[in-house]
Write a protein that holds these residues in place. Structure first.
Motif: not given
Length: 289
Positions: A47, A185-187, A203, A205, A256, A274, A276
């Motif tokens: 990341n 803000d998590m995948d 990403a 989102t 974001n 995480h 992401r």
């Protein structure tokens, strides 16, 4: 299950410690987890390479070590949220901008809280001001599931929805006057997600903020909790102007970009553990193997 109760008893004992001692234990735990947690260390470093390509590998490794320490301290600090007195928590978790937690016109409020290590401390402090609603993930261990659930409802009857329940109950609660403490803000995979940049990387989102604002007329109020040497500082910002904009995609990209700006203020405290960037656009190579 017996060992679970032993662990819970140990955690209960920790909440009696002075904060400097608890933070010292958090430092030791963080360094240990960094050394032994090969898989999560690898995720964090991937990341950081994606988000900070301009930094050297040594700088990213140092940042990852500091993140493991900040994360471990926050985990141990949860014992305070579960069992410490309200008076002690008010001393340790200071809040600025609490007047923004309610809209003067009575509109619903989305309390946007990105995944910084202090988000649970921030939620605890905010729950002393408003009766909000939020989403939680059920834990496999029933003892810890109850501990986490009860901890979130300790100071008022916070309305909690499991992630599997969808958004209908949240919308109803918001319209009934409950501020929604939202972690955006998590995948969560390709379903319902759109791809927008996060530190220049596409990403997956969930555009929940933009869609909820359109459905409810809510105001977005960012809540950023910073872990500091003597506790936590919760910053409740004024409601966003000129939001939503012209499209869900533009608004999600704006969210974001806002999170990026806050990460740059305290990069070691963002949740780098995480995955992401797990979900990739069609045909794009995966980062986590």
């Amino acid at each position: 299950m017996f060992f679970t109760y032993i662990l819970v008893g140990f955690l209960w004992l920790l909440h009696w410690l002075p904060l400097p001692f608890l933070r010292g234990l958090g430092w030791l735990l963080g360094r240990l987890l960094y050394a032994l947690g090969r898989e999560r260390r690898k995720v964090a470093l991937i990341n950081l390479r994606l988000c900070f390509p301009e930094k050297s590998e040594a700088e990213r490794e140092d940042l990852a070590r500091r993140h493991f320490v900040a994360f471990s301290r926050a985990v141990l600090d949860r014992t305070l949220g579960w069992w410490a007195s309200k008076e002690r928590l008010e001393r340790i978790i200071r809040i600025q901008g609490a007047e923004h937690l309610n809209d003067p016109e009575g509109k619903p409020i989305i309390l946007l809280s990105p995944h910084f290590v202090g988000l649970d401390a921030g939620a605890t402090r905010i729950s002393m001001y408003v009766v909000g609603c939020s989403v939680y993930s059920n834990q496999k261990n029933p003892v810890f599931n109850k501990l986490l659930y009860d901890g979130r409802k300790r100071f008022n009857d916070t309305v909690l929805f499991s992630r599997q329940e969808g958004m209908r109950g949240i919308i109803k609660a918001m319209k009934a006057g409950h501020q929604f403490y939202y972690l955006p803000d998590m995948d969560f995979g390709p379903k319902e997600s759109i791809f927008v940049p996060f530190f220049g990387v596409q990403a997956a989102t969930i555009p929940g903020v933009a869609r909820l604002v359109r459905l409810t007329g809510a105001k977005v109020v960012a809540c950023i909790t910073r872990q500091v040497a003597d506790g936590y500082e919760v910053e409740v910002m004024p409601a966003w102007d000129n939001f939503p904009g012209d499209s869900v995609e533009e608004d999600t990209a704006f969210v974001n970009r806002f999170i990026e700006s806050q990460v740059l203020r305290m990069p070691e405290q963002y949740f780098w553990l995480h995955k992401r960037f797990k979900t990739r656009p069609p045909g794009e190579q995966r980062f986590y193997k």
